[in-house]
Design a protein around this motif. Structure first.
Motif, PDB file in Angstrom:
ATOM      1  N   SER A  70       0.834  -1.205   0.000  1.00  0.00           N
ATOM      2  CA  SER A  70       0.000   0.000   0.000  1.00  0.00           C
ATOM      3  C   SER A  70       0.865   1.249   0.000  1.00  0.00           C
ATOM      4  O   SER A  70       0.462   2.293  -0.528  1.00  0.00           O
ATOM      5  N   ALA A  71       2.055   1.155   0.583  1.00  0.00           N
ATOM      6  CA  ALA A  71       2.955   2.306   0.635  1.00  0.00           C
ATOM      7  C   ALA A  71       3.564   2.595  -0.729  1.00  0.00           C
ATOM      8  O   ALA A  71       3.665   3.741  -1.156  1.00  0.00           O
ATOM      9  N   ARG A  72       3.954   1.548  -1.447  1.00  0.00           N
ATOM     10  CA  ARG A  72       4.492   1.716  -2.799  1.00  0.00           C
ATOM     11  C   ARG A  72       4.511   0.371  -3.506  1.00  0.00           C
ATOM     12  O   ARG A  72       4.673  -0.678  -2.864  1.00  0.00           O
ATOM     13  N   PRO A  73       4.360   0.358  -4.845  1.00  0.00           N
ATOM     14  CA  PRO A  73       4.449  -0.904  -5.582  1.00  0.00           C
ATOM     15  C   PRO A  73       5.861  -1.470  -5.480  1.00  0.00           C
ATOM     16  O   PRO A  73       6.837  -0.727  -5.344  1.00  0.00           O
ATOM     17  N   MET A  74       5.981  -2.772  -5.574  1.00  0.00           N
ATOM     18  CA  MET A  74       7.295  -3.411  -5.544  1.00  0.00           C
ATOM     19  C   MET A  74       7.201  -4.788  -6.184  1.00  0.00           C
ATOM     20  O   MET A  74       6.107  -5.318  -6.396  1.00  0.00           O
ATOM     21  N   SER A  75       8.371  -5.336  -6.482  1.00  0.00           N
ATOM     22  CA  SER A  75       8.424  -6.672  -7.058  1.00  0.00           C
ATOM     23  C   SER A  75       8.280  -7.718  -5.961  1.00  0.00           C
ATOM     24  O   SER A  75       8.373  -7.415  -4.769  1.00  0.00           O
ATOM     25  N   ARG A  76       8.070  -8.951  -6.381  1.00  0.00           N
ATOM     26  CA  ARG A  76       7.960 -10.043  -5.404  1.00  0.00           C
ATOM     27  C   ARG A  76       9.239 -10.166  -4.590  1.00  0.00           C
ATOM     28  O   ARG A  76       9.190 -10.337  -3.376  1.00  0.00           O
TER      29      ARG A  76
END
Length: 219
Positions: A70-76
């Motif tokens: 929710s804070a920022r998109p990221m990879s797995r």
């Protein structure tokens, strides 16, 4: 171990509070309550008690995973690395010369268990469609292309963020055509500079190379 009371949380929807006879409180999601067949007055076996504790730990990891995304998109890989990073233990001052040191094997088992829990949290989010490396790679590629960076810079960012290599080509195809970005950069930097001013053109070309564009595209 006996469950003294089982009730829904008044503060968080979908969370249940499990009060045990020793006075301890376990917080679980509704799915865990159903899968473990919990109810007030139930006598837990040793295996069920261990499953209850494991479910609570996994639930906390899942909640933290949702908060991170929710804070920022990221990879797995980024998500799993953050979730499995061990908490920093504050060292208490001690005057004893022979202070007891942590057992390396126990620490390794703890790290491995945390890593496995982080992987399960990532699987859960992928199943919900909230974690998707392909979509994330495309978003990263578009972001850096719009900022005027070339394919090599975008690849560097995808590598740094842990995006699998098999997703790079598709992500780069979604990015802006390099020729348009190069034209815009040269128009801004050179303006009406004549082609005879080789030094100015060389500086512009070097700048484009530093931004990750291939020499074939620059030429």
């Amino acid at each position: 171990m006996k469950i003294e009371k089982l009730e829904p949380s008044r503060h968080r929807q979908g969370r249940w509070l499990v009060w045990l006879e020793d006075g301890s409180l376990v917080r679980l999601g509704e799915g865990e309550v159903v899968s473990l067949s919990l109810y007030s007055g139930k006598e837990l076996t040793e295996e069920e008690g261990e499953a209850l504790a494991a479910a609570e730990i996994q639930g906390r990891l899942n909640e933290r995973a949702v908060a991170l995304l929710s804070a920022r998109p990221m990879s797995r890989r980024e998500l799993v690395d953050k979730l499995s990073a061990p908490a920093r233990r504050r060292k208490k001052p001690s005057r004893e010369a022979d202070e007891v040191q942590p057992d390396p094997e126990a620490l390794e088992r703890e790290r491995e268990a945390l890593r496995q829990g982080a992987e399960r949290a990532a699987d859960w989010l992928e199943g919900l469609g909230l974690l998707n490396d392909g979509e994330y790679a495309g978003a990263v590629a578009r972001h850096y292309a719009e900022k005027g960076y070339g394919p090599r810079k975008i690849q560097d960012e995808l590598y740094r963020r842990g995006v699998p290599r098999e997703l790079w080509d598709e992500a780069l195809e979604r990015a802006e055509d390099p020729s348009k970005a190069i034209d815009a950069f040269l128009a801004k930097k050179l303006g009406d500079t004549p082609p005879e001013d080789r030094r100015a053109w060389k500086r512009a070309s070097d700048a484009l190379a530093r931004r990750g564009y291939a020499w074939s595209d620059i030429s």
